[in-house]
Design an enzyme around this catalytic site. Structure first.
Site: not given
Length: 442
Positions: A292, A361
């Site tokens: 992958g 944040c």
């Protein structure tokens, strides 16, 4: 500076990928932008496939699409003759939308739902990789009620600890995946399946981890599974037609990484299998593997636009970009390391030591600490390399940020394959409160 695949620097001093100027791509599609080098993806796929062909070994190379799943990448995988490893109903649905050949789809997962398994039967996929005893009961119920056949593989944990991060190590005994090969679980599962009228037992599967740079663990896994296959032949007269050794082949994220060529992994595994089949006069099984990351990882590059800069005297310099952990969680999740360059100033000295911070944040939203780039000004383009695997597929809308656009580049051409999310996409699933009842309560 290490460049990957078709990456180069043009006369303007701009990074190019697949013959496409990344500065032009950023102007066209905006940032953050994920760019895939399709020639490199094809080259890697061919390297695995050709390694088996050269050795005369029957094989399937299945793209482990949890690394990056989209209709377009599935379409290319199908064209290349790859099989497909999916791990959810969503990935299966994407494969169906791409019209991927159903018999080359293998369905993994440690908690497949009844609905997902029904979907697999509906589509008559090639194989279901069985992970636990609960799944066996579901498969029996579905196959018997429908009187429909399905090929199955048993996922086993061979007790091998690969040299990788704990979060991506999966072949050891203490794992949420598969049947333990050494405590009798795998044999109990086998006995429930191998004479079932509708479930056709193909063999065993293991996956020992990810981002592995040596072959010893793969050799040990192949030997462990072959020993069990020989044992089952002697005890139950059963011959496994398939041996699936999973994936986990590493790539070069930074100069600290030293991956092997795909052929080296294949040759080492195959040498064990050939030796043991000859020793025990065991029919050569079809070998399946599941790369992958090693197909798409370094084929992907993410472009960001540099924004604010903050100097912390005697500590570090932060440069914030317009993405971060919302499009690449790996550095925050398990300390993954990346390399980067200033895409619009490739010919300038990369001596500006900065920490590339995301805009989320979150104090831990740092893509790269101590990156050396050409001196960054607001509006410059930062290219973070090797973001093709487990970035977009693990992306989120944290802080209600939109997921980025994705383009494929090859031979100087570029094509949008995943559009950037809009603010409308962000709230598309939200349902406002019903005002009448709410007003009465207030």
């Amino acid at each position: 500076m290490h460049l990957y695949g078709t990456q180069s620097v043009n006369e303007k001093g701009h990074l190019t990928i697949g013959g496409v100027d990344t500065v032009d791509a950023a102007h066209t599609y905006g940032t953050p932008l994920v760019i895939y080098d399709i020639e490199l993806f094809k080259e890697r796929a061919a390297a695995f496939i050709d390694s088996f062909k050269k050795m005369g070994i029957p094989a399937q190379v299945a793209y482990a699409s949890k690394a990056f799943s989209s209709i377009a990448i599935y379409e290319i995988a199908a064209e290349l003759g790859l099989s497909l490893d999916v791990v959810s109903g969503g990935e299966l649905y994407t494969a169906v939308a791409a019209d991927f050949p159903r018999q080359r789809i293998h369905f993994h997962g440690n908690n497949k739902s009844y609905t997902e398994l029904q979907f697999a039967f509906d589509e008559k996929i090639g194989c279901i990789v069985v992970d636990n005893f609960s799944e066996i009961e579901l498969l029996k119920e579905i196959s018997e009620s429908r009187q429909q056949n399905m090929n199955v593989l048993l996922r086993v944990t061979p007790g091998i600890h690969a040299s990788t991060h704990d979060y991506i190590t999966t072949g050891q005994e203490d794992s949420k995946f598969g049947f333990d090969l050494n405590n009798g679980q795998a044999e109990d599962a086998f006995l429930q399946l191998y004479k079932h009228p509708y479930l056709t037992m193909l063999g065993m599967h293991c996956h020992i981890g990810s981002q592995i740079f040596e072959t010893d663990a793969f050799r040990l896994a192949a030997e462990a599974l072959m020993n069990k296959m020989v044992e089952w032949r002697e005890r139950f007269k059963f011959i496994c037609p398939v041996l699936n050794l999973g994936g986990g082949f590493g790539i070069r994220y930074t100069e600290e990484d030293a991956p092997l060529h795909p052929s080296q992994y294949v040759e080492e595994m195959e040498s064990v299998i050939l030796s043991m089949t000859r020793k025990h006069q065991y029919p050569l099984p079809e070998v399946w593997i599941e790369p992958g990351r090693s197909l798409v990882g370094d084929a992907g590059t993410t472009l960001y636009t540099a924004g604010s800069r903050k100097e912390v005297p005697n500590v570090r310099t932060y440069v914030a970009v317009d993405g971060g952990m919302s499009d690449n969680i790996r550095p925050a999740l398990y300390g993954a390391k990346y390399s980067a360059a200033t895409a619009n100033k490739m010919l300038e000295p990369h001596t500006d030591k900065v920490t590339i911070a995301g805009k989320c944040c979150e104090s831990g939203d740092k893509l790269i600490e101590d990156a050396f780039l050409a001196e960054l000004e607001e509006g410059d383009l930062v290219a973070v390399f090797c973001t093709g695997a487990y970035t977009y597929s693990m992306a989120s809308n944290y802080n209600r940020l939109q997921r980025p656009a994705i383009i494929f580049c090859e031979n100087g051409e570029h094509q949008l394959v995943v559009r950037r999310e809009t603010y409308e996409d962000i709230i598309r699933l939200d349902i406002p409160l019903q005002k009448v009842g709410r007003e009465e309560r207030i």
